[in-house]
Enzyme design. Structure first.
Site, PDB file in Angstrom:
ATOM      1  CG  ASP A  95      -2.140   0.817   1.130  1.00 14.45           C
ATOM      2  OD1 ASP A  95      -2.418   1.344   0.041  1.00 14.45           O
ATOM      3  OD2 ASP A  95      -2.836   0.970   2.156  1.00 14.45           O
ATOM      4  CG  HIS A  96      -1.195   5.007   0.729  1.00 13.57           C
ATOM      5  ND1 HIS A  96      -1.545   6.065  -0.065  1.00 13.57           N
ATOM      6  CD2 HIS A  96      -2.347   4.403   1.095  1.00 13.57           C
ATOM      7  CE1 HIS A  96      -2.862   6.117  -0.176  1.00 13.57           C
ATOM      8  NE2 HIS A  96      -3.373   5.112   0.518  1.00 13.57           N
ATOM      9  CD  GLU A 169      -3.608   4.272   4.627  1.00 15.49           C
ATOM     10  OE1 GLU A 169      -3.249   3.142   4.268  1.00 15.49           O
ATOM     11  OE2 GLU A 169      -4.721   4.742   4.368  1.00 15.49           O
ATOM     12  CG  HIS A 212      -6.449   7.662   3.665  1.00 15.65           C
ATOM     13  ND1 HIS A 212      -5.430   8.298   2.994  1.00 15.65           N
ATOM     14  CD2 HIS A 212      -6.756   6.579   2.912  1.00 15.65           C
ATOM     15  CE1 HIS A 212      -5.131   7.633   1.896  1.00 15.65           C
ATOM     16  NE2 HIS A 212      -5.929   6.597   1.817  1.00 15.65           N
ATOM     17  CG  HIS A 252      -6.813   4.881  -2.033  1.00 16.13           C
ATOM     18  ND1 HIS A 252      -5.704   4.561  -1.292  1.00 16.13           N
ATOM     19  CD2 HIS A 252      -6.598   4.342  -3.253  1.00 16.13           C
ATOM     20  CE1 HIS A 252      -4.843   3.878  -2.031  1.00 16.13           C
ATOM     21  NE2 HIS A 252      -5.381   3.733  -3.239  1.00 16.13           N
ATOM     22  CG  ASN A 274      -6.882   0.555  -0.631  1.00 12.60           C
ATOM     23  OD1 ASN A 274      -6.983  -0.263  -1.541  1.00 12.60           O
ATOM     24  ND2 ASN A 274      -5.850   1.373  -0.530  1.00 12.60           N
TER      25      ASN A 274
END
Length: 343
Positions: A95-96, A169, A212, A252, A274
């Site tokens: 992820d990110h 995040e 997020h 997201h 996600n």
């Protein structure tokens, strides 16, 4: 084939797009949360995506050294073994990853998969995410071009985030404002730089008001209909038929989204969503309940000895796994992937 081969991963994404459903991408931080995700997919008869963020990888690497690559590789290798027992197919994803962590995370992982592919093996991870949303779009796409070329050679799919997702995040944060909406021009510039599959397959995390973290429905203005505009704008520029969807979109910051917003996103090309905040809570909530109900057992209160059966991590760990697995099942139902596993 519990861990998808590159060919099967492509088939999974194609099936999702054609069938107007998406795969839950579940963030994991331990062997236990991995099992919870796998269990949820199996109970829902859904294939899915397991992903590890930079913070999750650091946690998995152990607090003594906190090495992200070690943590990610260790869990991926573990997943390749234990996933064999589950009757579903999953892809492994990171992820990110912002610019300052590329050299300590994604690039070394791509290099590892390059060696594996040269040796006749499959890549360790099936996809990686480059989060350049904090950079200018020009710099973002320049780095994306480099990563896409390497990923494609290693039979890996790249995920790119071209514009900001609000909230925070793993250290990447953006204000909640009008910049949270990708424009058609942004999408066209992305297609010009990365192609439309001819330079390698990629997933696109476009912004349509996503944030997020934790929020209630209505607190954030989501515009999943914007994804249709992006596809239409690029399709028109490249002479593709009306109604075609050039991009494979990622949703997201979906915690708190309404069912209608999710349905609209699915109709407009979202193939991956996600899930992290909600599954974190679903994992922790049963543990908190157990601790409150068994206070005198999990603690040695007033000189007593406590109750080993209540403070044994296996006791409350099983409850946590079940709670998170149930939330994964719910996600597959919301995203229409339940019952859609590859036979």
């Amino acid at each position: 084939m519990p861990i998808a081969t590159p060919e099967v991963y492509n088939e999974m994404l194609d099936r999702a797009k054609a069938g107007k459903f998406a795969y839950p991408a579940i963030n994991v931080t331990s062997s236990q949360t991995l099992h919870a995700a796998l269990r949820g997919f199996a109970e829902a008869e859904s294939d899915g995506i397991i992903q590890i963020s930079t913070g999750g990888a650091e946690f998995l690497g152990g607090q003594y050294d906190k090495d992200m690559v070690t943590g990610a590789v260790a869990l991926a290798e573990f997943a390749h073994i234990v996933a064999e027992k589950y009757p579903v197919t999953v892809a492994l994803h990171t992820d990110h990853c912002p610019k300052d962590k590329l050299d300590g995370y994604v690039r070394p992982l791509i290099a590892l998969s390059e060696k594996r592919v040269k040796a006749g093996l499959g890549p360790l991870f099936q996809s990686h995410m480059w989060d350049g949303s904090a950079e200018t779009l020009a710099d973002n796409l320049e780095i994306a071009q480099e990563l896409l070329a390497r990923a494609a050679a290693a039979k890996i799919i790249l995920e790119v985030e071209i514009t900001p997702t609000g909230g925070e995040e793993d250290g990447v944060s953006h204000e909640i404002n009008d910049s949270l909406y990708t424009t058609v021009e942004d999408a066209i510039r992305t297609a010009e730089a990365l192609g439309l599959g001819d330079k390698g397959r990629y997933l696109l995390a476009a912004s349509f008001g996503n944030v997020h973290g934790v929020y209630k429905p209505g607190n954030v203005v989501l515009r999943p209909d914007l994804l249709k505009e992006l596809n239409e704008g690029v399709a028109a520029r490249y002479g593709k038929p009306a109604g075609s969807q050039p991009f494979d979109f990622v949703f997201h910051g979906g915690s708190g989204s309404t069912e209608e917003e999710i349905r609209t996103a699915l109709e407009n090309g979202v193939v991956k969503m996600n899930i992290d905040t909600d599954t974190q809570y679903a994992f922790t909530r049963p543990v908190a309940d157990h601790m409150f109900r068994n206070y005198d057992g999990v603690l040695k209160v007033d000189g007593e000895v406590g109750n080993k059966k209540t403070y044994d991590p296996r006791t409350w760990g099983k409850l946590a796994e079940a709670g998170m697995a149930a939330r994964v099942v719910e996600a597959t139902q919301n995203l229409r992937s339940a019952g859609n596993r590859i036979k």
